[in-house]
Design a protein around this motif. Structure first.
Motif, PDB file in Angstrom:
ATOM      1  N   PHE A   1     -79.020  10.241 -22.134  1.00 32.80           N
ATOM      2  CA  PHE A   1     -78.348   9.479 -23.179  1.00 32.80           C
ATOM      3  C   PHE A   1     -77.565   8.264 -22.681  1.00 32.80           C
ATOM      4  O   PHE A   1     -76.909   7.592 -23.489  1.00 32.80           O
ATOM      5  N   ASN A   2     -77.614   7.955 -21.387  1.00 36.98           N
ATOM      6  CA  ASN A   2     -76.869   6.804 -20.858  1.00 36.98           C
ATOM      7  C   ASN A   2     -75.423   6.813 -21.336  1.00 36.98           C
ATOM      8  O   ASN A   2     -74.919   5.838 -21.922  1.00 36.98           O
ATOM      9  N   MET A   3     -74.728   7.907 -21.069  1.00 34.82           N
ATOM     10  CA  MET A   3     -73.360   8.084 -21.532  1.00 34.82           C
ATOM     11  C   MET A   3     -72.437   8.417 -20.357  1.00 34.82           C
ATOM     12  O   MET A   3     -72.895   8.668 -19.247  1.00 34.82           O
ATOM     13  N   ILE A   4     -71.137   8.386 -20.621  1.00 39.17           N
ATOM     14  CA  ILE A   4     -70.181   8.782 -19.594  1.00 39.17           C
ATOM     15  C   ILE A   4     -70.239  10.300 -19.409  1.00 39.17           C
ATOM     16  O   ILE A   4     -70.762  11.026 -20.258  1.00 39.17           O
ATOM     17  N   ALA A   5     -69.716  10.776 -18.298  1.00 35.88           N
ATOM     18  CA  ALA A   5     -69.639  12.219 -18.059  1.00 35.88           C
ATOM     19  C   ALA A   5     -68.450  12.792 -18.822  1.00 35.88           C
ATOM     20  O   ALA A   5     -67.366  12.212 -18.835  1.00 35.88           O
ATOM     21  N   VAL A   6     -68.663  13.944 -19.476  1.00 35.86           N
ATOM     22  CA  VAL A   6     -67.603  14.548 -20.289  1.00 35.86           C
ATOM     23  C   VAL A   6     -67.111  15.884 -19.717  1.00 35.86           C
ATOM     24  O   VAL A   6     -66.169  16.468 -20.238  1.00 35.86           O
ATOM     25  N   GLY A   7     -67.724  16.358 -18.641  1.00 35.53           N
ATOM     26  CA  GLY A   7     -67.381  17.671 -18.107  1.00 35.53           C
ATOM     27  C   GLY A   7     -65.941  17.788 -17.641  1.00 35.53           C
ATOM     28  O   GLY A   7     -65.256  18.782 -17.927  1.00 35.53           O
ATOM     29  N   ASP A   8     -65.446  16.778 -16.927  1.00 33.87           N
ATOM     30  CA  ASP A   8     -64.071  16.832 -16.431  1.00 33.87           C
ATOM     31  C   ASP A   8     -63.068  16.701 -17.568  1.00 33.87           C
ATOM     32  O   ASP A   8     -61.983  17.289 -17.528  1.00 33.87           O
ATOM     33  N   VAL A   9     -63.415  15.932 -18.589  1.00 37.31           N
ATOM     34  CA  VAL A   9     -62.567  15.831 -19.773  1.00 37.31           C
ATOM     35  C   VAL A   9     -62.464  17.200 -20.443  1.00 37.31           C
ATOM     36  O   VAL A   9     -61.372  17.655 -20.817  1.00 37.31           O
ATOM     37  N   ARG A  10     -63.608  17.863 -20.600  1.00 33.74           N
ATOM     38  CA  ARG A  10     -63.611  19.198 -21.210  1.00 33.74           C
ATOM     39  C   ARG A  10     -62.742  20.168 -20.421  1.00 33.74           C
ATOM     40  O   ARG A  10     -61.928  20.907 -20.997  1.00 33.74           O
ATOM     41  N   ASN A  11     -62.906  20.181 -19.105  1.00 40.22           N
ATOM     42  CA  ASN A  11     -62.126  21.090 -18.266  1.00 40.22           C
ATOM     43  C   ASN A  11     -60.628  20.879 -18.432  1.00 40.22           C
ATOM     44  O   ASN A  11     -59.863  21.840 -18.528  1.00 40.22           O
ATOM     45  N   ARG A  12     -60.205  19.626 -18.467  1.00 39.58           N
ATOM     46  CA  ARG A  12     -58.774  19.357 -18.549  1.00 39.58           C
ATOM     47  C   ARG A  12     -58.220  19.681 -19.940  1.00 39.58           C
ATOM     48  O   ARG A  12     -57.098  20.189 -20.061  1.00 39.58           O
ATOM     49  N   LEU A  13     -58.997  19.405 -20.981  1.00 38.44           N
ATOM     50  CA  LEU A  13     -58.556  19.759 -22.336  1.00 38.44           C
ATOM     51  C   LEU A  13     -58.301  21.258 -22.461  1.00 38.44           C
ATOM     52  O   LEU A  13     -57.270  21.679 -23.007  1.00 38.44           O
ATOM     53  N   MET A  14     -59.210  22.049 -21.944  1.00 42.46           N
ATOM     54  CA  MET A  14     -59.060  23.493 -22.067  1.00 42.46           C
ATOM     55  C   MET A  14     -57.938  24.022 -21.168  1.00 42.46           C
ATOM     56  O   MET A  14     -57.245  24.968 -21.521  1.00 42.46           O
ATOM     57  N   ALA A  15     -57.749  23.394 -20.015  1.00 43.95           N
ATOM     58  CA  ALA A  15     -56.666  23.820 -19.118  1.00 43.95           C
ATOM     59  C   ALA A  15     -55.296  23.551 -19.737  1.00 43.95           C
ATOM     60  O   ALA A  15     -54.344  24.299 -19.510  1.00 43.95           O
ATOM     61  N   LEU A  16     -55.193  22.473 -20.521  1.00 49.82           N
ATOM     62  CA  LEU A  16     -53.915  22.109 -21.141  1.00 49.82           C
ATOM     63  C   LEU A  16     -53.718  22.749 -22.508  1.00 49.82           C
ATOM     64  O   LEU A  16     -52.670  22.567 -23.122  1.00 49.82           O
TER      65      LEU A  16
ATOM     66  N   MET B   1     -81.262  15.096 -29.270  1.00 48.78           N
ATOM     67  CA  MET B   1     -81.899  15.636 -28.064  1.00 48.78           C
ATOM     68  C   MET B   1     -83.407  15.439 -28.100  1.00 48.78           C
ATOM     69  O   MET B   1     -84.075  15.782 -29.071  1.00 48.78           O
ATOM     70  N   LYS B   2     -83.947  14.921 -27.017  1.00 49.02           N
ATOM     71  CA  LYS B   2     -85.389  14.725 -26.914  1.00 49.02           C
ATOM     72  C   LYS B   2     -86.061  15.982 -26.358  1.00 49.02           C
ATOM     73  O   LYS B   2     -85.399  16.855 -25.790  1.00 49.02           O
ATOM     74  N   ASP B   3     -87.360  16.046 -26.511  1.00 51.67           N
ATOM     75  CA  ASP B   3     -88.100  17.254 -26.106  1.00 51.67           C
ATOM     76  C   ASP B   3     -88.000  17.543 -24.617  1.00 51.67           C
ATOM     77  O   ASP B   3     -88.106  18.690 -24.190  1.00 51.67           O
ATOM     78  N   ASP B   4     -87.809  16.490 -23.807  1.00 52.93           N
ATOM     79  CA  ASP B   4     -87.787  16.702 -22.356  1.00 52.93           C
ATOM     80  C   ASP B   4     -86.388  16.981 -21.807  1.00 52.93           C
ATOM     81  O   ASP B   4     -86.181  17.028 -20.596  1.00 52.93           O
ATOM     82  N   PHE B   5     -85.404  17.181 -22.694  1.00 49.41           N
ATOM     83  CA  PHE B   5     -84.043  17.454 -22.230  1.00 49.41           C
ATOM     84  C   PHE B   5     -84.007  18.823 -21.556  1.00 49.41           C
ATOM     85  O   PHE B   5     -84.421  19.827 -22.127  1.00 49.41           O
ATOM     86  N   ASP B   6     -83.489  18.865 -20.337  1.00 46.95           N
ATOM     87  CA  ASP B   6     -83.446  20.095 -19.547  1.00 46.95           C
ATOM     88  C   ASP B   6     -82.178  20.881 -19.888  1.00 46.95           C
ATOM     89  O   ASP B   6     -81.063  20.460 -19.565  1.00 46.95           O
ATOM     90  N   LEU B   7     -82.344  22.035 -20.525  1.00 49.96           N
ATOM     91  CA  LEU B   7     -81.212  22.850 -20.965  1.00 49.96           C
ATOM     92  C   LEU B   7     -80.785  23.892 -19.940  1.00 49.96           C
ATOM     93  O   LEU B   7     -79.818  24.627 -20.170  1.00 49.96           O
ATOM     94  N   ARG B   8     -81.457  23.965 -18.815  1.00 53.58           N
ATOM     95  CA  ARG B   8     -81.109  24.976 -17.808  1.00 53.58           C
ATOM     96  C   ARG B   8     -79.704  24.730 -17.264  1.00 53.58           C
ATOM     97  O   ARG B   8     -79.400  23.667 -16.754  1.00 53.58           O
ATOM     98  N   GLY B   9     -78.835  25.736 -17.413  1.00 54.19           N
ATOM     99  CA  GLY B   9     -77.465  25.637 -16.917  1.00 54.19           C
ATOM    100  C   GLY B   9     -76.572  24.706 -17.708  1.00 54.19           C
ATOM    101  O   GLY B   9     -75.467  24.382 -17.270  1.00 54.19           O
ATOM    102  N   ALA B  10     -77.029  24.296 -18.903  1.00 51.84           N
ATOM    103  CA  ALA B  10     -76.245  23.350 -19.703  1.00 51.84           C
ATOM    104  C   ALA B  10     -74.925  23.965 -20.151  1.00 51.84           C
ATOM    105  O   ALA B  10     -74.874  25.113 -20.605  1.00 51.84           O
TER     106      ALA B  10
END
Length: 401
Positions: free
Chosen positions: A75-90, A155-164
């Motif tokens: 999707f040519n987007m920013i990474a959101v994983g660290d944002v998610r982690n910090r939101l839940m920690a706070l 989501m496109k058909d080739d999106f890899d959902l493993r470990g998502a």
């Protein structure tokens, strides 16, 4: 009209009276600002809400590994994983509180199932048939399902959902829902899960980390630098910069990006600025690369403190502790619009030289010649050396404010 004056005073480290005051009224607690990313501050952030609900967390959005890698590729987007982690920690998770939302955000799809089965799992979550989503109360459940609907439609058909990471997919769905703007999604989830602090990515630009190594080679991608998903870097890092192309044919082209006014305002409001533990280049230095960070830091007259890693960090290959300080100062200076004095960018360094395993040599005298006061204290976790004890570090930080 209020008048601003400059007051100098001496503090005790740690100060139990000051800590007790903050603990008694955390909603009135100080505005501590952290430039960070990754998971190094996860436990620290959980403990922080005990003393203040006003902390500020500037997060790097340049992650290129794990679940974020596939989202960014597709999707040519920013990474959101660290944002998610910090939101839940706070998000203050009180004893006996419903943990369904926390469990859902932490849930990852299996890595060893066929894509067809993983797609069925995702649709079950979206449609409310999975027990994990059924356990979440309304209105949060409806909101999550709506964001998962946006995600599955994009989501496109080739999106890899493993470990998502389901939490990442939920935030990504909200990102699409709000016209590829992350701030409204962060604001909404902050309210719904009662986040005790402010979380913002340092930039909303879709960029990647790149490094030129001392041997003349280049490495592109955060995950290629950390030593967690690949072999550690073979040569010390000479310089770090941002780039748009994840797979350049030759040397990566540097890209310049300026911080947004929202981020500038948050830095200006901080009562203490902390450069904390975490992967030195990909978590800390990455946050200081956008233009304007150093300028905003220099204009804020609050104390600025560096807390270096007390355990080995593969990214610090070939560096001394004074070398880390020099890179930190140089990076901040390059993001300034005007020439800044060192004491406008960094004042203190908090270490435990007795039990910490810092990059050698320590060069404390050289660091002090930079004009930085070294605070050498008991910080290491008694049960998990050489890692720092979050409570001990917090006690010192909060006593400075």
């Amino acid at each position: 009209m209020s008048e601003r004056i400059k007051v100098c005073h001496t503090v005790a480290l740690p100060d139990p009276v000051r800590l007790a005051r903050y603990e008694r009224s955390p909603e009135l607690g100080p505005r501590l600002l952290f430039f960070s990313g990754g998971t190094a501050l996860k436990e620290f952030s959980r403990r922080l809400v005990r003393y203040t609900h006003n902390s500020i967390h500037i997060i790097t959005p340049f992650d290129s590994g794990g679940s974020s890698a596939e989202l960014r590729r597709a999707f040519n987007m920013i990474a959101v994983g660290d944002v998610r982690n910090r939101l839940m920690a706070l998000s203050e998770r009180l004893p006996g509180a419903d943990s369904a939302i926390f469990d859902l955000f932490a849930y990852r799809l299996p890595k060893d199932e066929p894509q067809e089965e993983l797609h069925k799992r995702l649709l079950a979550l979206r449609d409310g048939r999975d027990p994990r989503i059924a356990a979440v109360d309304d209105p949060m459940r409806k909101l999550i399902r709506n964001h998962l609907r946006f995600f599955t439609e994009c989501m496109k058909d080739d999106f890899d959902l493993r470990g998502a990471s389901i939490g990442n997919l939920i935030l990504a769905g909200g990102y699409f829902n709000y016209g590829r703007h992350i701030d409204p999604v962060i604001y909404l989830f902050s309210k719904l899960v009662d986040v005790k602090g402010t979380v913002r990515p340092v930039s909303s630009a879709n960029l990647h980390l790149a490094a030129e190594l001392e041997d003349g080679s280049y490495v592109v991608g955060q995950h290629m630098l950390t030593g967690k998903e690949t072999a550690p870097i073979a040569s010390p890092i000479k310089r770090m910069f941002l780039t748009r192309d994840m797979h350049p044919e030759g040397a990566p082209e540097p890209s310049e990006v300026h911080i947004r006014q929202k981020v500038s305002d948050l830095i200006s409001k901080a009562e203490i600025i902390c450069y904390p533990i975490g992967s030195f280049y990909t978590s800390l230095i990455a946050n200081l690369l956008p233009k304007g960070v150093g300028e905003c830091v220099s204009r804020n007259e609050c104390p600025k403190i560096y807390i270096p890693n007390s355990a080995p960090d593969p990214e610090q290959k070939g560096m001394s502790l004074s070398g880390c300080v020099r890179v930190l100062l140089d990076t901040l200076s390059r993001s300034c619009e005007h020439e800044c004095a060192r004491d406008q960018l960094l004042n203190f360094m908090l270490v435990d030289t007795r039990r910490g395993q810092y990059p050698m040599p320590l060069d404390l005298a050289k660091i002090q010649r930079f004009g930085i006061e070294v605070i050498d204290a008991d910080l290491v976790d008694d049960e998990n050396p050489p890692y720092l004890d979050s409570n001990k570090v917090l006690a010192h930080l909060l006593s400075i404010v």
